[in-house]
Design a protein around this motif. Structure first.
Motif, short mmCIF file in Angstrom:
data_model
loop_
_atom_site.label_atom_id
_atom_site.label_comp_id
_atom_site.label_asym_id
_atom_site.label_seq_id
_atom_site.Cartn_x
_atom_site.Cartn_y
_atom_site.Cartn_z
N ARG A 1 0.86 -1.18 0.00
CA ARG A 1 0.00 0.00 0.00
C ARG A 1 0.90 1.23 0.00
NH1 ARG A 1 -3.71 0.45 4.50
NH2 ARG A 1 -5.10 1.63 3.14
N VAL A 2 0.94 1.91 -1.13
CA VAL A 2 1.86 3.03 -1.27
C VAL A 2 1.18 4.34 -0.89
CG1 VAL A 2 3.24 1.90 -3.04
CG2 VAL A 2 1.32 3.30 -3.73
N GLY A 3 2.01 5.32 -0.56
CA GLY A 3 1.50 6.66 -0.25
C GLY A 3 0.77 6.72 1.08
N ARG A 4 1.22 5.96 2.07
CA ARG A 4 0.55 5.94 3.38
C ARG A 4 1.47 6.45 4.48
NH1 ARG A 4 -2.90 5.56 0.38
NH2 ARG A 4 -4.73 4.23 0.34
N LYS B 1 7.06 3.51 1.89
CA LYS B 1 6.62 3.81 0.52
C LYS B 1 5.68 5.01 0.55
CE LYS B 1 8.13 0.63 -2.48
NZ LYS B 1 9.45 0.50 -1.88
N GLY B 2 6.03 6.00 1.36
CA GLY B 2 5.21 7.20 1.44
C GLY B 2 5.71 8.24 0.46
N LYS B 3 5.20 9.43 0.56
CA LYS B 3 5.57 10.57 -0.27
C LYS B 3 5.55 10.26 -1.76
CE LYS B 3 8.86 14.29 -0.86
NZ LYS B 3 10.13 14.23 -1.51
N THR B 4 6.67 9.83 -2.35
CA THR B 4 6.69 9.61 -3.80
C THR B 4 6.18 8.24 -4.19
OG1 THR B 4 8.99 8.95 -3.61
CG2 THR B 4 8.57 11.23 -4.26
N ALA B 5 5.90 7.37 -3.25
CA ALA B 5 5.29 6.06 -3.49
C ALA B 5 6.08 5.19 -4.46
CB ALA B 5 3.85 6.24 -3.97
N ARG C 1 7.97 6.06 -6.89
CA ARG C 1 8.10 6.56 -8.26
C ARG C 1 9.33 7.46 -8.44
NH1 ARG C 1 3.71 6.91 -11.84
NH2 ARG C 1 1.90 5.69 -11.19
N SER D 1 1.01 10.26 -13.71
CA SER D 1 0.25 9.14 -14.25
C SER D 1 -0.07 9.43 -15.71
CB SER D 1 -1.04 8.95 -13.47
OG SER D 1 -1.92 10.01 -13.74
#
Length: 162
Positions: A18-21, A27-31, A33, A42
């Motif tokens: 689960r990204v962006g959490r 895996k926060g902020k830029t998730a 990428r 996107s």
């Protein structure tokens, strides 16, 4: 052993990331990428872009050509015809045409016509009307006492200019 004791092998089911959490998740902020720019967005992404170097699909030479007037024939061999006659799908007394072959289920579609090929043997005496036939196929049909009539190929409409 009970139903409640049954479990998957360990490691066979993995939870999705689960990204962006938040930054604590890893895996926060830029998730995942990376930084900013086109690849962080996107939708838009240049497929095949090699950083300004000439892309592989442009470095390779073009090959071949596509003939718009080419006719696609449905092919049928003598042994397939004999099987259809043995299975009572075709009547040996009738003239065998593209339409009768499709109606009998021997061919799925006739495309731009039917071409008769010489694999196998033919025992039945047949009158065949096709758009093309190989020399061994014609010889085999005539040896069995039948005839082969070669029709003019059907005209294609898509490639012609008005």
């Amino acid at each position: 052993m009970k139903l409640s004791d049954i479990a998957d092998n360990s490691g066979s089911r993995k939870k999705r990331m689960r990204v962006g959490r938040g930054i604590g998740s890893g895996k926060g902020k830029t998730a995942g990428r990376g930084g900013k720019g086109q690849t962080a967005r996107s939708g838009v992404r240049i497929k095949g872009f090699e950083g300004g170097q000439m892309p592989l699909h442009r470095r390779l030479p073009k090959r071949g050509f596509n003939n718009i007037f080419r006719l696609e024939f449905a092919e049928i061999n003598l042994d397939r015809l004999q099987e259809a006659i043995d299975a009572k799908l075709l009547d040996a007394k009738d003239t065998v045409t593209a339409e009768t072959l499709v109606k009998a289920g021997v061919l799925r579609r006739s495309r731009d016509g039917v071409r008769l090929l010489g694999r196998g043997a033919l025992k039945a005496k047949l009158n065949i009307e096709v758009h093309g036939a190989s020399k061994p196929a014609i010889a085999a049909v005539e040896k069995a006492g039948g005839t082969v009539k070669i029709l003019a190929p059907a005209e294609k409409d898509e490639g012609k200019a008005a």
